[in-house]
Design a protein around this motif. Sequence first.
Motif, mmCIF file in Angstrom:
data_model
loop_
_atom_site.group_PDB
_atom_site.id
_atom_site.type_symbol
_atom_site.label_atom_id
_atom_site.label_comp_id
_atom_site.label_asym_id
_atom_site.label_seq_id
_atom_site.Cartn_x
_atom_site.Cartn_y
_atom_site.Cartn_z
ATOM 1 N N TYR A 122 5.564 -2.877 15.275
ATOM 2 C CA TYR A 122 6.101 -4.369 15.014
ATOM 3 C C TYR A 122 5.992 -5.046 13.749
ATOM 4 O O TYR A 122 5.959 -6.146 13.506
ATOM 5 C CB TYR A 122 5.789 -5.326 16.055
ATOM 6 C CG TYR A 122 6.118 -4.775 17.558
ATOM 7 C CD1 TYR A 122 7.317 -4.880 18.327
ATOM 8 C CD2 TYR A 122 5.079 -4.274 18.512
ATOM 9 C CE1 TYR A 122 7.553 -4.377 19.590
ATOM 10 C CE2 TYR A 122 5.130 -4.013 19.579
ATOM 11 C CZ TYR A 122 6.167 -3.865 20.323
ATOM 12 O OH TYR A 122 6.492 -3.512 21.631
ATOM 13 N N LYS A 123 5.978 -4.242 12.732
ATOM 14 C CA LYS A 123 5.656 -4.571 11.343
ATOM 15 C C LYS A 123 6.778 -4.402 10.553
ATOM 16 O O LYS A 123 7.553 -3.106 10.592
ATOM 17 C CB LYS A 123 4.301 -3.904 10.641
ATOM 18 C CG LYS A 123 3.204 -4.375 11.346
ATOM 19 C CD LYS A 123 2.070 -3.555 10.726
ATOM 20 C CE LYS A 123 0.662 -4.331 11.408
ATOM 21 N NZ LYS A 123 -0.419 -3.676 10.900
ATOM 22 N N PHE A 124 7.538 -5.281 9.704
ATOM 23 C CA PHE A 124 8.670 -4.906 8.863
ATOM 24 C C PHE A 124 8.058 -4.076 7.796
ATOM 25 O O PHE A 124 7.095 -4.084 6.967
ATOM 26 C CB PHE A 124 9.183 -6.143 8.056
ATOM 27 C CG PHE A 124 9.755 -7.030 9.120
ATOM 28 C CD1 PHE A 124 10.899 -6.518 9.934
ATOM 29 C CD2 PHE A 124 9.455 -8.310 9.611
ATOM 30 C CE1 PHE A 124 11.640 -7.392 10.644
ATOM 31 C CE2 PHE A 124 9.983 -9.101 10.375
ATOM 32 C CZ PHE A 124 11.141 -8.940 11.143
ATOM 33 N N ILE A 125 8.653 -2.879 7.471
ATOM 34 C CA ILE A 125 8.670 -1.968 6.398
ATOM 35 C C ILE A 125 9.723 -2.139 5.384
ATOM 36 O O ILE A 125 9.577 -1.479 4.317
ATOM 37 C CB ILE A 125 8.509 -0.506 6.725
ATOM 38 C CG1 ILE A 125 9.743 0.118 7.663
ATOM 39 C CG2 ILE A 125 7.077 -0.466 7.606
ATOM 40 C CD1 ILE A 125 9.227 1.380 8.232
ATOM 41 N N TYR A 126 10.594 -2.712 5.629
ATOM 42 C CA TYR A 126 11.958 -2.880 4.795
ATOM 43 C C TYR A 126 12.657 -3.985 5.023
ATOM 44 O O TYR A 126 12.978 -4.288 6.334
ATOM 45 C CB TYR A 126 12.700 -1.658 4.606
ATOM 46 C CG TYR A 126 14.127 -1.864 3.781
ATOM 47 C CD1 TYR A 126 14.143 -1.743 2.596
ATOM 48 C CD2 TYR A 126 15.148 -2.193 4.371
ATOM 49 C CE1 TYR A 126 15.164 -1.981 1.750
ATOM 50 C CE2 TYR A 126 16.409 -2.674 3.606
ATOM 51 C CZ TYR A 126 16.303 -2.642 2.405
ATOM 52 O OH TYR A 126 17.417 -2.728 1.528
ATOM 53 N N VAL A 127 13.023 -5.073 4.276
ATOM 54 C CA VAL A 127 13.815 -6.378 4.393
ATOM 55 C C VAL A 127 14.942 -6.404 3.512
ATOM 56 O O VAL A 127 14.644 -6.342 2.325
ATOM 57 C CB VAL A 127 12.892 -7.519 4.613
ATOM 58 C CG1 VAL A 127 13.686 -8.744 4.624
ATOM 59 C CG2 VAL A 127 11.969 -7.464 5.555
ATOM 60 N N ASP A 128 16.051 -6.690 3.751
ATOM 61 C CA ASP A 128 17.323 -7.238 3.043
ATOM 62 C C ASP A 128 17.978 -8.338 3.496
ATOM 63 O O ASP A 128 18.354 -8.239 4.469
ATOM 64 C CB ASP A 128 18.245 -5.823 2.847
ATOM 65 C CG ASP A 128 19.286 -6.465 1.727
ATOM 66 O OD1 ASP A 128 19.345 -6.076 0.556
ATOM 67 O OD2 ASP A 128 20.109 -6.896 2.089
#
Length: 305
Positions: free
Chosen positions: A210-216
Amino acid sequence: MSSRQIAAAVVIYLIKKRKEKKEKNKRKIWVRKWIQRRATLGLHEKLLNELRMEGPQQLKNFLRMSAKDFDFLLGLVKEKIYKKDTKMRQAIRPEERLSLTLRFLATGDSYHSLMYLYRIPVCTIARIVPECCAAIVEALKKEYLKVPNTQEEWIRIAKDFKNIWNFPNCLGALDGKHVVMQAPPCSGSYYFNYKGTHSIVLMALADANYKFIYVDVGCNGRISDGGVYNMCSLSTALENNTVNLPPPQQLPGMKNFSPFVFVADDAFAMKPNLLKPYPFKNQPGPNRVFNYRLSGARRIIENTF
Protein backbone atom coordinates in the motif's frame (compact mmCIF):
# COMPACT_ATOMS: atom_id res chain seq x y z
CA MET A 1 -15.49 83.74 -10.09
CA SER A 2 -13.14 83.13 -12.92
CA SER A 3 -12.83 79.77 -14.63
CA ARG A 4 -9.44 79.28 -12.96
CA GLN A 5 -10.96 79.81 -9.50
CA ILE A 6 -13.78 77.37 -10.29
CA ALA A 7 -11.30 74.71 -11.43
CA ALA A 8 -9.20 75.20 -8.27
CA ALA A 9 -12.32 74.88 -6.10
CA VAL A 10 -13.27 71.64 -7.86
CA VAL A 11 -9.79 70.21 -7.33
CA ILE A 12 -9.83 71.13 -3.62
CA TYR A 13 -13.30 69.57 -3.27
CA LEU A 14 -12.18 66.32 -4.94
CA ILE A 15 -9.05 66.11 -2.76
CA LYS A 16 -11.20 66.61 0.36
CA LYS A 17 -13.60 63.86 -0.73
CA ARG A 18 -10.72 61.49 -1.42
CA LYS A 19 -9.26 62.08 2.06
CA GLU A 20 -12.66 61.47 3.63
CA LYS A 21 -12.99 58.19 1.71
CA LYS A 22 -9.52 57.05 2.83
CA GLU A 23 -10.30 57.86 6.45
CA LYS A 24 -13.58 55.98 6.16
CA ASN A 25 -11.89 52.87 4.72
CA LYS A 26 -8.88 53.10 7.02
CA ARG A 27 -8.24 49.89 8.91
CA LYS A 28 -9.37 50.37 12.49
CA ILE A 29 -7.26 47.56 13.96
CA TRP A 30 -4.03 45.91 12.85
CA VAL A 31 -4.79 42.44 14.24
CA ARG A 32 -7.99 41.28 15.89
CA LYS A 33 -7.66 40.89 19.62
CA TRP A 34 -8.78 37.26 19.67
CA ILE A 35 -6.07 36.46 17.12
CA GLN A 36 -3.46 38.30 19.20
CA ARG A 37 -4.11 35.86 22.02
CA ARG A 38 -2.91 32.91 19.91
CA ALA A 39 0.38 32.73 21.82
CA THR A 40 -1.41 31.94 25.08
CA LEU A 41 -4.77 30.48 24.02
CA GLY A 42 -3.98 29.03 20.61
CA LEU A 43 -4.69 25.43 19.71
CA HIS A 44 -1.03 24.42 19.60
CA GLU A 45 -0.29 25.87 23.04
CA LYS A 46 -3.30 24.28 24.71
CA LEU A 47 -4.91 21.25 23.09
CA LEU A 48 -1.99 19.75 21.16
CA ASN A 49 0.38 19.93 24.11
CA GLU A 50 -2.23 18.32 26.32
CA LEU A 51 -2.82 15.54 23.80
CA ARG A 52 0.91 14.98 23.49
CA MET A 53 1.16 14.40 27.25
CA GLU A 54 -2.19 12.74 28.02
CA GLY A 55 -3.71 11.35 24.84
CA PRO A 56 -1.16 10.20 22.22
CA GLN A 57 -3.82 8.20 20.35
CA GLN A 58 -6.08 11.27 20.13
CA LEU A 59 -3.13 13.33 18.89
CA LYS A 60 -2.54 10.74 16.17
CA ASN A 61 -6.22 10.92 15.24
CA PHE A 62 -6.06 14.72 15.10
CA LEU A 63 -2.92 15.02 12.94
CA ARG A 64 -2.94 11.52 11.38
CA MET A 65 0.52 10.90 12.79
CA SER A 66 2.14 10.23 16.14
CA ALA A 67 4.06 12.79 18.15
CA LYS A 68 7.31 11.01 17.24
CA ASP A 69 6.55 11.23 13.51
CA PHE A 70 5.50 14.87 13.90
CA ASP A 71 8.80 15.76 15.57
CA PHE A 72 10.72 13.87 12.88
CA LEU A 73 8.90 15.70 10.07
CA LEU A 74 9.29 19.03 11.87
CA GLY A 75 13.04 18.49 12.04
CA LEU A 76 13.15 18.01 8.26
CA VAL A 77 11.09 21.06 7.28
CA LYS A 78 11.73 23.48 10.14
CA GLU A 79 14.39 25.53 8.37
CA LYS A 80 12.28 25.74 5.21
CA ILE A 81 9.17 27.15 6.94
CA TYR A 82 10.85 29.26 9.63
CA LYS A 83 9.99 32.99 9.61
CA LYS A 84 11.79 35.76 11.48
CA ASP A 85 10.10 37.97 14.07
CA THR A 86 9.70 41.65 13.20
CA LYS A 87 9.16 44.86 15.17
CA MET A 88 5.50 44.72 14.17
CA ARG A 89 4.68 41.18 15.29
CA GLN A 90 5.98 37.76 16.24
CA ALA A 91 6.17 35.19 13.46
CA ILE A 92 4.06 32.03 13.56
CA ARG A 93 6.30 29.22 14.76
CA PRO A 94 7.22 26.29 12.47
CA GLU A 95 5.43 23.72 14.68
CA GLU A 96 2.18 25.72 14.40
CA ARG A 97 2.57 26.01 10.64
CA LEU A 98 3.20 22.29 10.28
CA SER A 99 0.34 21.18 12.54
CA LEU A 100 -2.04 23.53 10.70
CA THR A 101 -1.00 22.05 7.35
CA LEU A 102 -1.29 18.47 8.59
CA ARG A 103 -4.76 19.16 9.97
CA PHE A 104 -5.80 20.61 6.63
CA LEU A 105 -4.41 17.62 4.73
CA ALA A 106 -6.01 15.15 7.16
CA THR A 107 -9.52 16.63 7.15
CA GLY A 108 -9.89 18.97 4.18
CA ASP A 109 -11.37 21.64 6.47
CA SER A 110 -11.89 25.07 4.94
CA TYR A 111 -9.46 27.87 5.70
CA HIS A 112 -12.24 29.72 7.53
CA SER A 113 -12.80 26.74 9.82
CA LEU A 114 -9.08 26.46 10.55
CA MET A 115 -8.92 30.21 11.25
CA TYR A 116 -11.10 29.83 14.35
CA LEU A 117 -9.36 26.63 15.38
CA TYR A 118 -5.80 27.99 15.20
CA ARG A 119 -6.46 31.75 15.64
CA ILE A 120 -4.67 32.46 12.36
CA PRO A 121 -6.28 34.70 9.68
CA VAL A 122 -7.48 33.14 6.43
CA CYS A 123 -5.09 35.21 4.31
CA THR A 124 -2.16 33.89 6.35
CA ILE A 125 -3.38 30.28 6.19
CA ALA A 126 -3.61 30.60 2.41
CA ARG A 127 0.16 31.25 2.37
CA ILE A 128 1.15 28.77 5.09
CA VAL A 129 -0.45 25.64 3.60
CA PRO A 130 1.18 25.82 0.12
CA GLU A 131 4.56 26.73 1.64
CA CYS A 132 4.46 23.82 4.09
CA CYS A 133 3.30 21.38 1.41
CA ALA A 134 6.17 22.44 -0.84
CA ALA A 135 8.62 22.03 2.07
CA ILE A 136 7.28 18.55 2.89
CA VAL A 137 7.59 17.38 -0.71
CA GLU A 138 11.08 18.83 -1.03
CA ALA A 139 12.21 17.14 2.20
CA LEU A 140 10.69 13.71 1.53
CA LYS A 141 10.70 13.22 -2.23
CA LYS A 142 14.15 11.65 -2.50
CA GLU A 143 13.47 9.10 0.22
CA TYR A 144 9.74 8.40 -0.01
CA LEU A 145 8.67 9.44 -3.52
CA LYS A 146 11.34 7.48 -5.33
CA VAL A 147 10.38 5.37 -8.35
CA PRO A 148 12.23 2.02 -8.49
CA ASN A 149 15.01 2.21 -11.08
CA THR A 150 16.86 -1.08 -10.68
CA GLN A 151 15.85 -4.62 -11.49
CA GLU A 152 16.49 -5.67 -7.89
CA GLU A 153 13.97 -3.11 -6.61
CA TRP A 154 11.32 -4.25 -9.11
CA ILE A 155 11.91 -7.93 -8.30
CA ARG A 156 11.51 -7.18 -4.59
CA ILE A 157 8.08 -5.66 -5.31
CA ALA A 158 7.11 -8.66 -7.46
CA LYS A 159 8.06 -11.05 -4.64
CA ASP A 160 5.79 -9.17 -2.26
CA PHE A 161 2.86 -9.43 -4.68
CA LYS A 162 3.50 -13.15 -5.05
CA ASN A 163 3.87 -13.87 -1.33
CA ILE A 164 1.13 -11.58 -0.02
CA TRP A 165 -1.46 -11.51 -2.82
CA ASN A 166 -0.66 -14.69 -4.73
CA PHE A 167 -0.08 -12.89 -8.03
CA PRO A 168 3.40 -13.47 -9.51
CA ASN A 169 5.31 -11.21 -11.91
CA CYS A 170 3.35 -8.15 -10.72
CA LEU A 171 5.22 -4.89 -10.32
CA GLY A 172 2.40 -2.67 -9.07
CA ALA A 173 -1.30 -1.80 -9.12
CA LEU A 174 -2.25 1.15 -11.32
CA ASP A 175 -5.34 3.39 -11.24
CA GLY A 176 -6.55 6.98 -11.35
CA LYS A 177 -8.32 9.00 -8.68
CA HIS A 178 -10.44 12.09 -9.37
CA VAL A 179 -9.62 14.96 -6.99
CA VAL A 180 -12.75 17.12 -6.91
CA MET A 181 -12.19 20.87 -7.12
CA GLN A 182 -13.92 24.11 -8.01
CA ALA A 183 -13.66 24.84 -11.71
CA PRO A 184 -11.17 27.62 -12.51
CA PRO A 185 -12.57 30.79 -14.14
CA CYS A 186 -13.30 30.55 -17.87
CA SER A 187 -12.42 26.83 -17.97
CA GLY A 188 -15.79 25.70 -19.33
CA SER A 189 -16.07 21.92 -19.32
CA TYR A 190 -12.30 21.33 -19.48
CA TYR A 191 -12.23 19.79 -15.97
CA PHE A 192 -15.76 18.31 -16.05
CA ASN A 193 -15.70 14.53 -15.54
CA TYR A 194 -18.14 11.67 -16.06
CA LYS A 195 -19.16 11.84 -12.38
CA GLY A 196 -20.67 15.28 -12.90
CA THR A 197 -17.97 17.21 -11.01
CA HIS A 198 -14.86 19.19 -11.88
CA SER A 199 -11.60 17.46 -11.02
CA ILE A 200 -7.99 16.75 -11.76
CA VAL A 201 -6.71 13.19 -11.99
CA LEU A 202 -4.20 11.59 -9.65
CA MET A 203 -2.61 8.67 -11.53
CA ALA A 204 -0.68 6.44 -9.16
CA LEU A 205 1.09 3.10 -8.90
CA ALA A 206 1.23 1.22 -5.57
CA ASP A 207 3.29 -1.74 -4.39
CA ALA A 208 2.01 -4.75 -2.43
CA ASN A 209 2.35 -2.89 0.89
CA TYR A 210 0.00 0.00 0.00
CA LYS A 211 2.83 2.41 -0.75
CA PHE A 212 2.90 4.77 -3.73
CA ILE A 213 5.87 4.14 -5.99
CA TYR A 214 4.80 6.46 -8.82
CA VAL A 215 2.50 9.50 -8.90
CA ASP A 216 1.36 11.76 -11.73
CA VAL A 217 -1.18 14.49 -10.88
CA GLY A 218 -2.67 17.44 -12.73
CA CYS A 219 -4.39 16.11 -15.84
CA ASN A 220 -7.91 17.49 -16.33
CA GLY A 221 -10.75 15.23 -15.18
CA ARG A 222 -12.38 15.19 -18.60
CA ILE A 223 -9.74 12.70 -19.76
CA SER A 224 -10.33 9.00 -19.02
CA ASP A 225 -7.92 6.99 -16.87
CA GLY A 226 -6.58 5.27 -19.96
CA GLY A 227 -5.97 8.60 -21.67
CA VAL A 228 -4.22 9.99 -18.59
CA TYR A 229 -1.95 6.95 -18.47
CA ASN A 230 -1.03 7.29 -22.14
CA MET A 231 0.13 10.87 -21.49
CA CYS A 232 2.00 10.25 -18.23
CA SER A 233 5.77 9.79 -17.92
CA LEU A 234 5.44 6.14 -16.81
CA SER A 235 3.83 5.14 -20.10
CA THR A 236 6.51 7.00 -22.05
CA ALA A 237 9.29 5.36 -20.03
CA LEU A 238 7.83 1.89 -20.64
CA GLU A 239 7.62 2.50 -24.38
CA ASN A 240 11.21 3.74 -24.45
CA ASN A 241 12.44 0.88 -22.22
CA THR A 242 13.97 3.28 -19.69
CA VAL A 243 12.27 1.86 -16.57
CA ASN A 244 14.82 -0.95 -16.28
CA LEU A 245 12.24 -3.69 -15.78
CA PRO A 246 13.54 -7.21 -15.12
CA PRO A 247 13.47 -9.68 -18.03
CA PRO A 248 10.56 -12.15 -18.40
CA GLN A 249 10.54 -15.06 -15.99
CA GLN A 250 8.75 -18.40 -15.74
CA LEU A 251 5.50 -18.44 -13.83
CA PRO A 252 5.16 -21.09 -11.09
CA GLY A 253 4.57 -24.49 -12.72
CA MET A 254 4.96 -23.11 -16.26
CA LYS A 255 7.69 -23.51 -18.86
CA ASN A 256 6.87 -20.39 -20.87
CA PHE A 257 8.45 -17.08 -19.94
CA SER A 258 6.05 -14.24 -19.03
CA PRO A 259 6.86 -10.52 -18.75
CA PHE A 260 6.53 -8.53 -15.57
CA VAL A 261 3.35 -6.46 -15.60
CA PHE A 262 1.35 -3.74 -13.88
CA VAL A 263 -2.28 -4.62 -13.10
CA ALA A 264 -5.16 -2.25 -13.83
CA ASP A 265 -8.92 -2.25 -14.40
CA ASP A 266 -10.86 -2.34 -17.64
CA ALA A 267 -10.48 1.42 -18.25
CA PHE A 268 -6.92 0.84 -19.46
CA ALA A 269 -5.81 -0.64 -22.76
CA MET A 270 -3.97 -3.96 -22.77
CA LYS A 271 -0.23 -3.56 -23.35
CA PRO A 272 2.83 -5.84 -23.05
CA ASN A 273 3.47 -4.62 -19.49
CA LEU A 274 -0.10 -3.71 -18.54
CA LEU A 275 -2.56 -6.45 -17.61
CA LYS A 276 -6.30 -6.07 -17.08
CA PRO A 277 -9.11 -8.59 -16.37
CA TYR A 278 -11.15 -10.50 -18.94
CA PRO A 279 -14.17 -8.37 -19.96
CA PHE A 280 -17.87 -9.25 -19.86
CA LYS A 281 -19.66 -11.80 -17.72
CA ASN A 282 -20.09 -15.57 -18.09
CA GLN A 283 -16.38 -16.21 -18.53
CA PRO A 284 -15.19 -19.84 -18.30
CA GLY A 285 -13.81 -21.12 -15.01
CA PRO A 286 -10.08 -20.46 -15.60
CA ASN A 287 -10.82 -16.89 -16.71
CA ARG A 288 -12.90 -16.22 -13.60
CA VAL A 289 -10.08 -17.52 -11.40
CA PHE A 290 -7.66 -15.24 -13.23
CA ASN A 291 -9.96 -12.23 -12.77
CA TYR A 292 -10.30 -13.04 -9.07
CA ARG A 293 -6.54 -13.17 -8.60
CA LEU A 294 -5.95 -10.01 -10.63
CA SER A 295 -8.67 -8.11 -8.76
CA GLY A 296 -7.06 -9.12 -5.46
CA ALA A 297 -3.80 -7.54 -6.58
CA ARG A 298 -5.42 -4.54 -8.26
CA ARG A 299 -7.49 -3.52 -5.24
CA ILE A 300 -4.25 -2.51 -3.51
CA ILE A 301 -4.31 0.83 -5.32
CA GLU A 302 -7.99 1.33 -4.42
CA ASN A 303 -7.23 0.78 -0.75
CA THR A 304 -4.18 3.01 -0.96
CA PHE A 305 -6.33 5.85 -2.27
